[in-house]
Design an enzyme around this catalytic site. Structure first.
Site, mmCIF file in Angstrom:
data_model
loop_
_atom_site.group_PDB
_atom_site.id
_atom_site.type_symbol
_atom_site.label_atom_id
_atom_site.label_comp_id
_atom_site.label_asym_id
_atom_site.label_seq_id
_atom_site.Cartn_x
_atom_site.Cartn_y
_atom_site.Cartn_z
ATOM 1 N N PHE A 1 -23.859 -10.173 -25.022
ATOM 2 C CA PHE A 1 -22.596 -9.435 -25.111
ATOM 3 C C PHE A 1 -22.333 -8.795 -23.765
ATOM 4 O O PHE A 1 -23.072 -7.925 -23.314
ATOM 5 C CB PHE A 1 -22.598 -8.351 -26.209
ATOM 6 C CG PHE A 1 -21.249 -7.685 -26.291
ATOM 7 C CD1 PHE A 1 -20.237 -8.244 -27.062
ATOM 8 C CD2 PHE A 1 -20.963 -6.546 -25.551
ATOM 9 C CE1 PHE A 1 -18.960 -7.662 -27.105
ATOM 10 C CE2 PHE A 1 -19.692 -5.965 -25.579
ATOM 11 C CZ PHE A 1 -18.695 -6.522 -26.368
ATOM 12 N N ASP B 1 -27.209 -6.746 -16.727
ATOM 13 C CA ASP B 1 -26.149 -5.955 -17.368
ATOM 14 C C ASP B 1 -26.825 -4.804 -18.107
ATOM 15 O O ASP B 1 -27.389 -4.984 -19.183
ATOM 16 C CB ASP B 1 -25.334 -6.828 -18.329
ATOM 17 C CG ASP B 1 -24.178 -6.049 -18.966
ATOM 18 O OD1 ASP B 1 -24.156 -4.805 -18.845
ATOM 19 O OD2 ASP B 1 -23.307 -6.691 -19.591
ATOM 20 N N LYS C 1 -20.415 2.581 -19.684
ATOM 21 C CA LYS C 1 -20.672 3.439 -20.850
ATOM 22 C C LYS C 1 -21.089 4.863 -20.449
ATOM 23 O O LYS C 1 -20.241 5.660 -20.091
ATOM 24 C CB LYS C 1 -21.644 2.753 -21.797
ATOM 25 C CG LYS C 1 -20.967 1.511 -22.404
ATOM 26 C CD LYS C 1 -21.589 0.973 -23.664
ATOM 27 C CE LYS C 1 -20.621 -0.009 -24.311
ATOM 28 N NZ LYS C 1 -21.125 -1.349 -24.479
HETATM 29 C C1 LIG Z 1 -20.248 -2.509 -24.066
HETATM 30 C C2 LIG Z 1 -20.819 -3.526 -23.167
HETATM 31 C C3 LIG Z 1 -20.018 -4.167 -22.210
HETATM 32 C C4 LIG Z 1 -18.530 -3.983 -22.109
HETATM 33 O O1 LIG Z 1 -18.157 -2.668 -21.848
HETATM 34 P P1 LIG Z 1 -16.644 -2.206 -22.135
HETATM 35 O O2 LIG Z 1 -16.578 -0.828 -21.517
HETATM 36 O O3 LIG Z 1 -16.481 -2.179 -23.625
HETATM 37 O O4 LIG Z 1 -15.752 -3.187 -21.485
HETATM 38 C C5 LIG Z 1 -20.640 -5.060 -21.344
HETATM 39 N N1 LIG Z 1 -21.952 -5.306 -21.422
HETATM 40 C C6 LIG Z 1 -22.742 -4.705 -22.335
HETATM 41 C C7 LIG Z 1 -24.211 -5.015 -22.348
HETATM 42 C C8 LIG Z 1 -22.202 -3.814 -23.262
HETATM 43 O O5 LIG Z 1 -22.971 -3.266 -24.196
#
Ligand SMILES: *Cc1c(COP(=O)(O)O)cnc(C)c1O
Length: 356
Positions: A118, A203, A232
């Protein structure tokens, strides 16, 4: 439920009922709701200047970038807003690096990603999602991505070629079910990238910034990525703040005008971001997550074989995998809500390939 107010780990709904918030905004609220130091930084900055655009410099951007680089042990910072934008920026950077530095013919760079990933919701990012619900109906998709099973080093190495720009993955797969890869996997990914002359992009948008008990989830394995995406918690749960951080030799391939953002690195974001960095630099949240996380996991593990198949995760981050024949995740989440505990169900469709 409809939330009207929140403080720390607690939220209150319209009926006045209080709940313990275990979702924590998918790690956007790693410091709790409305942490006083973060609210104070935001309020103070609201009285000065909130936006300049990147046409003009402002007095917090340099400090924010320097402090974030220092905190993460990196050399360069590209501030963006949402997590998906940070991932998009890392993808663009990796492609540009492959074309300009590695010598991959223009337009042929490939990025290897993991099943069950994700990374956000943009059209390019959902192009390499393996979640059909996230993809179906949104094509045509962006080419240039190769999907391999998460946790499988042989598959990863087999997928890498002279055209591989980067491997992009989550050190702990959040939305796949808070899956920690097998021991040695992340160091193996690093070695595979080094052997293939490819970048490793971690990520850490959900796994980073203290959630797992370390600043970055990769720190558990003493592995360094070339680029990290952060988001985040970087905005302290107040506003969207994200960044790509990494080596100068990589991020530095972007030349002025080739990438940009109206809001990226704005004064309000930098003020909150600097306060977040100060909280993280103290180490307090990392050690709280380690301490309480050990307790959480010990207690959750007592449920195994009592309707729970396994408990995964690290620090104050846990995936409770319900045994076959048990309630759905949704039912379990609603039963917890009735007891004043908030979490979120998930239906990982692709964790079957995770070697255990
Ligand atoms: C939430 C998330 C994203 C995307 O972040 P947004 O601020 O919702 O665009 C990307 N990578 C990971 C691992 C995430 O948990």
């Amino acid at each position: 439920m409809v939330i009207t107010s929140a403080e720390g780990a607690w939220v209150t709904d319209v009926t006045g009922r209080r709940y313990l918030d275990l979702l924590a905004g998918y790690s956007a609220l790693n410091f709790g709701h409305r942490h006083p130091a973060l609210v104070a930084a935001a309020v103070d900055q609201l009285g000065r200047v909130t936006l300049t655009s990147r046409a003009f410099h402002h007095d917090l951007l340099g400090a924010f970038c320097r402090e974030l680089a220092q905190l993460t042990g990196t050399e360069m910072v590209l501030p963006m807003n949402t997590g998906a934008e940070a991932v998009e920026s890392a993808i663009k950077t990796a492609r540009l690096w492959a074309h300009r530095v590695k010598g991959v013919p223009e337009g042929t760079a490939e990025i290897v990603v993991a099943e069950g990933n994700f990374h956000g919701r943009t059209t390019t990012i959902v192009s390499f999602s393996t979640d059909e619900v996230a993809r179906a109906g949104f094509g045509p998709f962006t080419p240039g991505f190769i999907v391999v099973p998460y946790g499988d080093l042989d598959a990863l190495r087999a997928a890498m070629t002279s055209r591989t720009a980067a491997v992009l993955l989550e050190p702990v797969q959040g939305e796949a079910g808070v899956l920690v890869p097998p021991p040695g996997y992340l160091a193996g990914v690093r070695a595979a990238c080094d052997d293939a002359g490819a970048l490793m992009i971690a990520d850490e948008i959900q796994s980073g910034l203290a959630r797992t008990g370390e600043l970055l989830a990769l720190d558990h394995d003493d592995v360094r990525a070339d680029l990290y995406t952060l988001g985040k918690a970087l905005g302290g749960g107040i506003l969207p703040v994200s960044a790509v951080v990494g080596r100068h030799a990589v991020l530095g391939v972007l030349r002025p005008g080739e990438h940009g953002s109206t809001f990226g690195g704005n004064p309000l974001a930098c003020a909150v971001g600097r306060a977040v960095i100060a909280l993280l630099a103290s180490g307090e949240f990392q050690s709280r997550s380690r301490e309480l996380g050990a307790y959480l996991h010990t207690r959750l593990r007592t449920l195994v074989e009592h309707g729970v198949a396994q408990v995964t995760g690290r620090g104050l981050w846990a995936g409770v995998h319900i045994a076959p024949g048990g309630p759905t995740g949704r039912m379990a989440a609603e039963a917890l809500m009735a007891r004043g505990v908030l979490c979120k169900e998930n239906m990982p469709r692709h964790c079957a390939s995770l070697p255990r």
